[in-house]
Design a protein around this motif. Structure first.
Motif, mmCIF file in Angstrom:
data_model
loop_
_atom_site.group_PDB
_atom_site.id
_atom_site.type_symbol
_atom_site.label_atom_id
_atom_site.label_comp_id
_atom_site.label_asym_id
_atom_site.label_seq_id
_atom_site.Cartn_x
_atom_site.Cartn_y
_atom_site.Cartn_z
ATOM 1 N N TYR A 41 0.803 -1.224 0.000
ATOM 2 C CA TYR A 41 0.000 0.000 0.000
ATOM 3 C C TYR A 41 0.840 1.280 0.000
ATOM 4 O O TYR A 41 0.300 2.371 -0.080
ATOM 5 C CB TYR A 41 -0.931 0.026 1.206
ATOM 6 N N ASP A 42 2.155 1.155 0.129
ATOM 7 C CA ASP A 42 3.015 2.334 0.197
ATOM 8 C C ASP A 42 3.318 2.943 -1.171
ATOM 9 O O ASP A 42 3.926 4.010 -1.238
ATOM 10 C CB ASP A 42 4.342 1.980 0.885
ATOM 11 N N PHE A 43 2.902 2.269 -2.240
ATOM 12 C CA PHE A 43 3.250 2.742 -3.579
ATOM 13 C C PHE A 43 2.152 3.610 -4.186
ATOM 14 O O PHE A 43 0.964 3.357 -3.984
ATOM 15 C CB PHE A 43 3.525 1.550 -4.502
ATOM 16 N N THR A 44 2.577 4.617 -4.911
ATOM 17 C CA THR A 44 1.670 5.417 -5.724
ATOM 18 C C THR A 44 2.062 5.181 -7.178
ATOM 19 O O THR A 44 3.226 5.371 -7.544
ATOM 20 C CB THR A 44 1.758 6.912 -5.376
ATOM 21 N N MET A 45 1.107 4.744 -7.969
ATOM 22 C CA MET A 45 1.347 4.419 -9.370
ATOM 23 C C MET A 45 0.574 5.387 -10.257
ATOM 24 O O MET A 45 -0.371 6.032 -9.810
ATOM 25 C CB MET A 45 0.897 2.977 -9.649
ATOM 26 N N SER A 46 0.954 5.449 -11.520
ATOM 27 C CA SER A 46 0.195 6.239 -12.492
ATOM 28 C C SER A 46 -0.761 5.318 -13.232
ATOM 29 O O SER A 46 -0.362 4.238 -13.690
ATOM 30 C CB SER A 46 1.137 6.895 -13.499
ATOM 31 N N ASP A 47 -2.022 5.737 -13.325
ATOM 32 C CA ASP A 47 -2.956 4.920 -14.106
ATOM 33 C C ASP A 47 -2.663 5.104 -15.597
ATOM 34 O O ASP A 47 -1.749 5.844 -15.981
ATOM 35 C CB ASP A 47 -4.415 5.212 -13.731
ATOM 36 N N ILE A 48 -3.405 4.428 -16.440
ATOM 37 C CA ILE A 48 -3.134 4.424 -17.876
ATOM 38 C C ILE A 48 -3.250 5.817 -18.489
ATOM 39 O O ILE A 48 -2.667 6.104 -19.535
ATOM 40 C CB ILE A 48 -4.054 3.404 -18.607
ATOM 41 N N ASP A 49 -3.969 6.713 -17.791
ATOM 42 C CA ASP A 49 -4.114 8.092 -18.260
ATOM 43 C C ASP A 49 -3.133 9.051 -17.581
ATOM 44 O O ASP A 49 -3.226 10.264 -17.760
ATOM 45 C CB ASP A 49 -5.552 8.572 -18.034
ATOM 46 N N GLY A 50 -2.228 8.492 -16.775
ATOM 47 C CA GLY A 50 -1.210 9.310 -16.132
ATOM 48 C C GLY A 50 -1.596 9.924 -14.807
ATOM 49 O O GLY A 50 -0.832 10.687 -14.224
ATOM 50 N N ARG A 51 -2.751 9.575 -14.287
ATOM 51 C CA ARG A 51 -3.187 10.113 -12.989
ATOM 52 C C ARG A 51 -2.598 9.281 -11.848
ATOM 53 O O ARG A 51 -2.571 8.049 -11.938
ATOM 54 C CB ARG A 51 -4.710 10.109 -12.897
ATOM 55 N N PRO A 52 -2.158 9.919 -10.760
ATOM 56 C CA PRO A 52 -1.589 9.170 -9.642
ATOM 57 C C PRO A 52 -2.650 8.364 -8.901
ATOM 58 O O PRO A 52 -3.760 8.849 -8.674
ATOM 59 C CB PRO A 52 -0.995 10.262 -8.741
ATOM 60 N N VAL A 53 -2.293 7.143 -8.559
ATOM 61 C CA VAL A 53 -3.181 6.254 -7.808
ATOM 62 C C VAL A 53 -2.386 5.690 -6.629
ATOM 63 O O VAL A 53 -1.416 4.951 -6.816
ATOM 64 C CB VAL A 53 -3.696 5.089 -8.680
ATOM 65 N N ASN A 54 -2.793 6.061 -5.420
ATOM 66 C CA ASN A 54 -2.167 5.498 -4.228
ATOM 67 C C ASN A 54 -2.762 4.107 -4.019
ATOM 68 O O ASN A 54 -3.978 3.958 -3.876
ATOM 69 C CB ASN A 54 -2.447 6.402 -3.025
#
Length: 197
Positions: A41-54
């Motif tokens: 849960y510590d990671f923040t990723m970018s969704d396919i549209d480039g928006r950050p997702v914690n």
């Protein structure tokens, strides 16, 4: 005349310098341990549209984490991924797809091209993330965690390798790339994880 120096006298003479070394070592060890206790849960990723997702937003859900590719013999597994997602999403299940171009250059497209492919050819409705690397020197930290710090260490072998994450963020299973998401082994483990509240 030689003077015998005891540990106590050295500490006294150096004003406690000997104590500083263990303290520095303990501090370094603490930092290393903290680095190793990173959780899913510590990671923040970018969704396919480039928006950050914690990834912390998925707390309480069971997750199937998959590295995907558009031009692989395993690509038809998108159909199975969508099927198992539709079957269990109302019970708290999510599929998280991470496109990667690490194997045979089978995911060469841009995020927009990958998204278009997944939506038009496979009608996926589960979360798609921006393309990352899952192997090699540029391996994304999330996959460093999965392959080096989880209970299932070892490099990702090919496209569509799967990790099952329970409701508390623990990696509880790893499935090989050839195993279809609809296989009895995967369905059994998904149902077992969903049964735990």
């Amino acid at each position: 005349m030689k003077t015998l120096l005891t540990a106590a006298s050295i500490v006294a003479l150096t004003g406690g310098l000997m104590m500083a070394v263990p303290d520095a070592q303990a501090e370094q060890k603490g930092r290393l341990m903290a680095a190793k206790t990173t959780g899913f849960y510590d990671f923040t990723m970018s969704d396919i549209d480039g928006r950050p997702v914690n990834l912390g937003q998925y707390k309480g859900k069971v997750l199937l984490v998959v590295n995907t590719a558009s031009f692989c013999g395993n690509t038809p597994q998108y159909t199975d991924l969508e099927s198992i997602y539709e079957q269990y999403r109302d019970k708290g299940f999510e599929v998280l797809a991470f496109p990667a171009n690490n194997f045979g250059q089978q995911e060469p497209g841009t995020n927009a091209e990958i998204k278009g492919f997944c939506l038009t050819k496979y009608s996926v409705s589960f979360p798609l993330f921006s393309k990352i690397s899952v192997k090699g020197e540029d391996k994304h930290p999330l996959y460093r965690y999965l392959t080096e710090q989880s209970p299932f260490p070892g490099e990702v072998e090919w496209n569509f390798q799967k990790y099952l994450v329970d409701r508390s963020g623990n990696v509880v299973a790893r499935f090989p790339h050839r195993m279809k998401p609809s296989s009895p082994e995967i369905v059994k483990e998904v149902e077992r994880a969903l049964a735990v509240r």
